[in-house]
Design an enzyme around this catalytic site. Structure first.
Site, PDB file in Angstrom:
ATOM      1  N   ASP A   1       0.837  -1.208   0.000  1.00 28.47           N
ATOM      2  CA  ASP A   1       0.000   0.000   0.000  1.00 28.47           C
ATOM      3  C   ASP A   1       0.869   1.253   0.000  1.00 28.47           C
ATOM      4  O   ASP A   1       2.046   1.226  -0.393  1.00 28.47           O
ATOM      5  CB  ASP A   1      -0.966  -0.063   1.204  1.00 28.47           C
ATOM      6  CG  ASP A   1      -2.282   0.663   0.945  1.00 28.47           C
ATOM      7  OD1 ASP A   1      -2.302   1.894   1.081  1.00 28.47           O
ATOM      8  OD2 ASP A   1      -3.275   0.003   0.595  1.00 28.47           O
ATOM      9  N   ASP A   2       0.318   2.346   0.443  1.00 30.86           N
ATOM     10  CA  ASP A   2       0.956   3.668   0.409  1.00 30.86           C
ATOM     11  C   ASP A   2       2.332   3.645   1.082  1.00 30.86           C
ATOM     12  O   ASP A   2       2.538   2.917   2.055  1.00 30.86           O
ATOM     13  CB  ASP A   2       0.026   4.623   1.172  1.00 30.86           C
ATOM     14  CG  ASP A   2       0.313   6.071   0.867  1.00 30.86           C
ATOM     15  OD1 ASP A   2       1.292   6.344   0.163  1.00 30.86           O
ATOM     16  OD2 ASP A   2      -0.459   6.923   1.349  1.00 30.86           O
TER      17      ASP A   2
ATOM     18  N   ARG B   1      -6.423  16.172   3.573  1.00 25.88           N
ATOM     19  CA  ARG B   1      -5.321  15.227   3.838  1.00 25.88           C
ATOM     20  C   ARG B   1      -3.999  15.742   3.243  1.00 25.88           C
ATOM     21  O   ARG B   1      -3.254  14.985   2.629  1.00 25.88           O
ATOM     22  CB  ARG B   1      -5.661  13.843   3.263  1.00 25.88           C
ATOM     23  CG  ARG B   1      -4.966  12.717   3.998  1.00 25.88           C
ATOM     24  CD  ARG B   1      -4.986  11.418   3.214  1.00 25.88           C
ATOM     25  NE  ARG B   1      -4.367  10.360   3.994  1.00 25.88           N
ATOM     26  CZ  ARG B   1      -3.947   9.213   3.511  1.00 25.88           C
ATOM     27  NH1 ARG B   1      -4.086   8.930   2.248  1.00 25.88           N
ATOM     28  NH2 ARG B   1      -3.391   8.315   4.268  1.00 25.88           N
TER      29      ARG B   1
ATOM     30  N   TRP C   1      -6.219   1.603  -7.036  1.00 26.47           N
ATOM     31  CA  TRP C   1      -6.241   2.991  -7.555  1.00 26.47           C
ATOM     32  C   TRP C   1      -7.046   3.839  -6.574  1.00 26.47           C
ATOM     33  O   TRP C   1      -8.264   3.798  -6.560  1.00 26.47           O
ATOM     34  CB  TRP C   1      -6.866   2.982  -8.950  1.00 26.47           C
ATOM     35  CG  TRP C   1      -6.944   4.299  -9.648  1.00 26.47           C
ATOM     36  CD1 TRP C   1      -7.656   5.398  -9.270  1.00 26.47           C
ATOM     37  CD2 TRP C   1      -6.294   4.662 -10.874  1.00 26.47           C
ATOM     38  NE1 TRP C   1      -7.494   6.409 -10.175  1.00 26.47           N
ATOM     39  CE2 TRP C   1      -6.671   5.989 -11.174  1.00 26.47           C
ATOM     40  CE3 TRP C   1      -5.441   3.994 -11.762  1.00 26.47           C
ATOM     41  CZ2 TRP C   1      -6.223   6.659 -12.332  1.00 26.47           C
ATOM     42  CZ3 TRP C   1      -5.011   4.668 -12.900  1.00 26.47           C
ATOM     43  CH2 TRP C   1      -5.390   5.987 -13.177  1.00 26.47           C
ATOM     44  N   ASP C   2      -6.325   4.608  -5.776  1.00 25.53           N
ATOM     45  CA  ASP C   2      -6.959   5.367  -4.694  1.00 25.53           C
ATOM     46  C   ASP C   2      -7.260   6.802  -5.124  1.00 25.53           C
ATOM     47  O   ASP C   2      -6.732   7.292  -6.134  1.00 25.53           O
ATOM     48  CB  ASP C   2      -6.015   5.355  -3.476  1.00 25.53           C
ATOM     49  CG  ASP C   2      -6.757   5.467  -2.157  1.00 25.53           C
ATOM     50  OD1 ASP C   2      -7.932   5.871  -2.157  1.00 25.53           O
ATOM     51  OD2 ASP C   2      -6.144   5.157  -1.111  1.00 25.53           O
ATOM     52  N   MET C   3      -8.077   7.507  -4.357  1.00 26.11           N
ATOM     53  CA  MET C   3      -8.436   8.902  -4.649  1.00 26.11           C
ATOM     54  C   MET C   3      -8.958   9.475  -3.344  1.00 26.11           C
ATOM     55  O   MET C   3     -10.115   9.255  -2.989  1.00 26.11           O
ATOM     56  CB  MET C   3      -9.540   8.882  -5.715  1.00 26.11           C
ATOM     57  CG  MET C   3      -9.796  10.144  -6.476  1.00 26.11           C
ATOM     58  SD  MET C   3     -10.731  11.374  -5.571  1.00 26.11           S
ATOM     59  CE  MET C   3     -11.021  12.556  -6.841  1.00 26.11           C
ATOM     60  N   ASN C   4      -8.066  10.162  -2.626  1.00 25.87           N
ATOM     61  CA  ASN C   4      -8.383  10.464  -1.235  1.00 25.87           C
ATOM     62  C   ASN C   4      -8.857  11.874  -0.939  1.00 25.87           C
ATOM     63  O   ASN C   4      -8.581  12.398   0.142  1.00 25.87           O
ATOM     64  CB  ASN C   4      -7.172  10.146  -0.361  1.00 25.87           C
ATOM     65  CG  ASN C   4      -7.069   8.653  -0.123  1.00 25.87           C
ATOM     66  OD1 ASN C   4      -8.069   8.002   0.148  1.00 25.87           O
ATOM     67  ND2 ASN C   4      -5.882   8.109  -0.268  1.00 25.87           N
TER      68      ASN C   4
ATOM     69  N   ASP D   1     -12.954   2.166   4.605  1.00 25.98           N
ATOM     70  CA  ASP D   1     -11.769   2.067   5.462  1.00 25.98           C
ATOM     71  C   ASP D   1     -12.135   1.486   6.817  1.00 25.98           C
ATOM     72  O   ASP D   1     -11.266   1.202   7.635  1.00 25.98           O
ATOM     73  CB  ASP D   1     -11.143   3.455   5.672  1.00 25.98           C
ATOM     74  CG  ASP D   1     -10.208   3.819   4.529  1.00 25.98           C
ATOM     75  OD1 ASP D   1      -9.916   2.941   3.697  1.00 25.98           O
ATOM     76  OD2 ASP D   1      -9.772   4.990   4.469  1.00 25.98           O
TER      77      ASP D   1
HETATM   78  C1  GLA Z   1      -6.860   5.580   1.857  1.00 27.49           C
HETATM   79  C2  GLA Z   1      -7.323   4.161   1.586  1.00 27.49           C
HETATM   80  C3  GLA Z   1      -6.610   3.215   2.518  1.00 27.49           C
HETATM   81  C4  GLA Z   1      -5.130   3.336   2.334  1.00 27.49           C
HETATM   82  C5  GLA Z   1      -4.686   4.782   2.527  1.00 27.49           C
HETATM   83  C6  GLA Z   1      -3.232   4.980   2.166  1.00 27.49           C
HETATM   84  O1  GLA Z   1      -7.287   6.010   3.094  1.00 27.49           O
HETATM   85  O2  GLA Z   1      -8.706   4.077   1.720  1.00 27.49           O
HETATM   86  O3  GLA Z   1      -7.029   1.890   2.285  1.00 27.49           O
HETATM   87  O4  GLA Z   1      -4.771   2.886   1.056  1.00 27.49           O
HETATM   88  O5  GLA Z   1      -5.452   5.665   1.735  1.00 27.49           O
HETATM   89  O6  GLA Z   1      -2.836   6.280   2.296  1.00 27.49           O
END
Ligand code: GLA
Length: 751
Positions: A358-359, A435, A469-472, A535
């Site tokens: 992950d990140d 964020r 593929w995230d988008m926060n 999450d």
């Molecule tokens: C978001 C995603 C998490 C994780 C974090 C990483 O919050 O929903 O599952 O991947 O980013 O920064």
């Protein structure tokens, strides 16, 4: 099937009929949408007489004194001509609102469907389409209403194309995909609402006079209100609606002064103003609708089928989805290559199939304040690079997957230092922060090219099987000029970028994510076969989240992970086996430090992955339904062919209840025999606290019965007593607070 027998258009699916008619005034009106009409002779009997008189309400013209636009059943409404209910289109020219009179011009029926929007449902030989053209020549305006009929799934898609045939620019303030007028009835609207970590909780809105609106202004479909909506009445009639779109949306249900119910769904008019240049066209996204006599449960089953067959595509469409482990809740940003490899070792020996990094894997990303946009592997952390790490993970027998968040930029990044103008912002004010990050302007071609090249380089640098593929964040500060077009353009640009990337890497399994489930919609599912649901990985909170999601989306598209106890979102404590029982009604994963599990939990984990793989077809391809017994007890079912997984889910343990729980299976067939067995769980003796002096574990009760469908459906199968503080015997069931049990139900013979 689509038939035109003047003046009626009759669209029929295996169980439903949708009828419209061309009136003698040359307008198009809705007749009905409901249970299939088997004989066209019945249609005139369904039509209203049109003889009602409505006092001071405006009527169409002197020749039609009982034709009240305010009370007609319509397919589209532009307002300004006596229909005072919500409009589905609103057009402007040079500062004045157009009041078009849309008259029937012609129709076209064809096999397949127009590939009109980048994210539309798949066409195959089973779909046929009707296009009805309405026009107002005085404005040079034409509207093409489109209906694509999926017979077997009882689904009809609706969309609209606006054509500017004039010499001038027309401003589109609203162009909704669907308008459905229901003659009358006491309906409740069900929407799926929430926020971060509590997505898609079902809300019931009893419809009363006035308008109920569900929408998103977040720039994405959002976690506040999903575009999925049902209308249901006490007679078990239900309509289901969804939108193949990932941007701002609006759904409204209006009860008119005369009890008509008008439902509208489409792009949110909020912040929207599209310039339709002379000679150009505008396509709305497609809305999906279904209708069932089995309430919203029936409509939900239609949606689960339809989405699995016609929305999800690509090489992973019908493939078994791997059980994964993701390091996020295990390590957050605090990891080294050694730690990752240790987790991978545990995962491989537990039967997990895919490792997701992950990140935090790229240079400058030690926390969430920096480096989004750069996408260069961190050589300090991963001395052998991504390829080195991936190779080692693959050697252990796992596939390798990676997290990215391409649509974002950090101010503290090389990308921002080089291209500050690539950030979405207005010039006059500082953009709102979320964020510590900002949105990249993917409507710019050069930004799309940069991302495509950068991501392609990363994806092809190692043997990659999966991408998250995230988008926060939400989208704010829409840039000038034409900021009324920005959010829709953003969504279209996202689709072209996703199309490019997913076509270039057809074997990669893509999973969508947006701070959990902030963008869980049919548009995204056209490109990514699965989406991170929330999450929030807590087992109890997940019950409402997963139930809500499964109302509109198939289990294979919804991912769920077994995480640590206490939960990182609410500190709730729970047993490892209970967490699995909830997470396995989805595409399963693990997201906890596998290295620090107790021996009992490690054993449970191994058995869980084996059980999941054995029943994966049912759990990933089945149709979900539920039965709520009380606020403390409910059942979940996932049925595929002759096999059903049922979960009994309990909220709190009731001491001395004096009751034996019963397993019901509402879909059991009267003339069949069933074999029912409980999944055996590992129960650590520590669960008994100071009541037990022993160490290690016991196995949960053995339960296996043959029973008729009649008993399962109507009487329920007694399951044996739960632990109530009065002593223990071998067959006593220990569920405890937030506990559950899975039963495998197999149809074995016809009686
Ligand atoms: C978001 C995603 C998490 C994780 C974090 C990483 O919050 O929903 O599952 O991947 O980013 O920064």
């Amino acid at each position: 099937m689509i038939r035109f027998k003047a003046p009626y258009f009759h669209l029929s699916t295996s169980g439903t009929s949708y009828v419209m008619k061309i009136t003698e005034r040359g307008t198009l009106e809705h007749v009905c949408y409901g249970v299939r009409i088997t004989s066209d002779e019945d249609i005139p009997c369904i039509e209203e007489s049109g003889r009602i008189r409505l006092g001071t309400v405006p009527y169409a013209d002197e020749a039609h004194q009982t034709v009240f636009p305010e009370n007609l059943l319509m397919e589209i409404s532009a307002g300004g001509r006596g229909d005072f209910r919500s409009s589905s289109i609103e057009l402007w020219k040079d500062g004045s609102m157009l009041i078009p009179e849309l008259k029937y011009e012609g129709y076209r029926i064809y096999e397949g469907k127009a590939d009109s929007f980048p994210a539309s449902a798949l066409a195959d030989e089973t779909v046929s389409t009707l296009e009805i053209t309405l026009a107002d020549p005085s404005y040079g305006l034409a509207v093409i209403l489109r209906y694509s009929v999926y017979e077997e799934e009882d689904v009809i898609l609706r969309s609209m194309r606006l054509e500017n045939r004039s010499e001038d620019k027309i401003g589109i303030r609203q162009a909704s995909s669907l308008l459905l007028d229901i003659p009358y009835g006491d309906f409740t609207l069900y929407s799926y609402d929430g926020a971060w970590a509590r997505e898609r909780h079902e809300t019931a809105h009893e419809l009363k006079s006035g308008i109920t609106v569900i929408d998103s202004k977040l720039g994405i479909s959002g976690n506040e209100h999903n575009p999925l909506v049902f209308l249901e009445n006490h007679r078990g009639e239900a309509y289901g609606f969804n939108l193949i779109y990932s941007g701002n949306h609006m759904e409204s249900a209006e009860v008119s002064p005369f009890g008509r119910i008008r439902f509208i769904s489409g792009i949110n008019p909020y912040g929207f103003m599209w310039n339709l240049e002379a000679g150009s066209t505008f396509e709305t996204p497609e809305a999906v609708m279904t209708c069932s006599r089995c309430g919203r449960a029936g409509a939900s089953a239609n949606f689960q089928n339809f989405v699995r067959k016609y929305i999800i595509r690509g090489s992973w469409k019908d493939r078994e989805r791997p059980v994964l482990v993701n390091n996020w809740e295990a390590t957050y940003f605090d990891f080294t290559q050694e730690k990752i490899l240790a987790l991978a070792d545990e995962a491989a020996s537990a039967g997990i199939e895919l490792f997701v990094l992950d990140d935090g894997w790229f240079t400058g990303r030690r926390n969430d304040c920096a480096a989004l946009g750069d996408w260069e592997p961190d050589r300090e952390r991963l001395p052998e690079g991504l390829k080195g790490l991936a190779d080692r993970i693959i050697e252990k027998g796992l596939m390798f997957g990676l997290w990215v968040e391409p649509e974002m930029i950090s101010i503290n990044s090389e990308l921002f230092r080089k291209h500050p103008d690539w950030m979405v912002r207005r010039h006059e004010n500082e953009p709102v922060v979320c964020r510590h990050q900002y949105v990249l302007d993917i409507t710019k071609r050069e930004v799309q090219d940069y991302l495509f090249e950068k991501l392609s380089a990363v994806f092809s640098s190692c043997c990659l099987s999966y991408v998250k593929w995230d988008m926060n964040r939400t989208i704010t500060d829409y840039p000038d000029p034409d900021n009324g077009q920005f959010l829709h353009r953003y969504t279209l640009s996202l689709y072209s970028l996703l199309d490019r990337i997913t076509s270039a890497f057809p074997e990669i399994l893509f999973e969508g994510c947006a701070s959990g489930g902030n963008r869980f919609d049919l548009g995204l599912l056209c490109f990514m076969p699965q989406i991170w649901t929330s999450d929030n990985t807590d087992l109890h909170d997940r019950v409402a989240i997963q139930e809500g999601t499964l109302m509109g989306y198939p289990s294979s598209s919804m991912t769920a992970h077994v995480a640590a106890s206490p939960s990182h979102q609410c500190l709730r404590r729970s047993r490892m086996e209970s967490r699995f029982n909830i997470a396995c009604f989805a595409t399963l994963g693990y997201e906890l430090d596998l290295c620090s599990l107790s021996m009992e939990d490690k054993l449970a984990l191994r058995r869980q992955t084996a059980f999941y793989k054995e029943h994966r077809t049912v759990l990933q391809r089945g149709i979900f339904s539920k039965l709520v017994i009380s606020s403390n007890q409910r059942f979940w079912y996932m049925t595929y062919g002759k096999e059903t997984m049922a979960a009994e889910i309990q909220t709190l343990n009731e001491c001395h209840s004096g009751r034996e729980d019963r397993l019901f299976f509402p879909d059991a067939k009267d003339g069949c025999m069933y074999e029912v067995s409980a999944r055996r769980e590992i129960i650590p003796l520590s669960e008994y606290g100071s009541l037990s002096k022993g160490k290690g574990y016991v196995e949960s009760e053995e339960f296996s019965m043959k029973v008729s469908g009649n008993v399962l459906r109507n009487y329920g199968l007694p399951l044996g007593p739960q632990f109530t503080g009065n002593g223990v015997d071998g067959d006593m069931r220990l569920l405890g607070d937030f506990g559950s049990r899975i039963y495998v139900i197999k149809e074995i013979e016809n009686l």
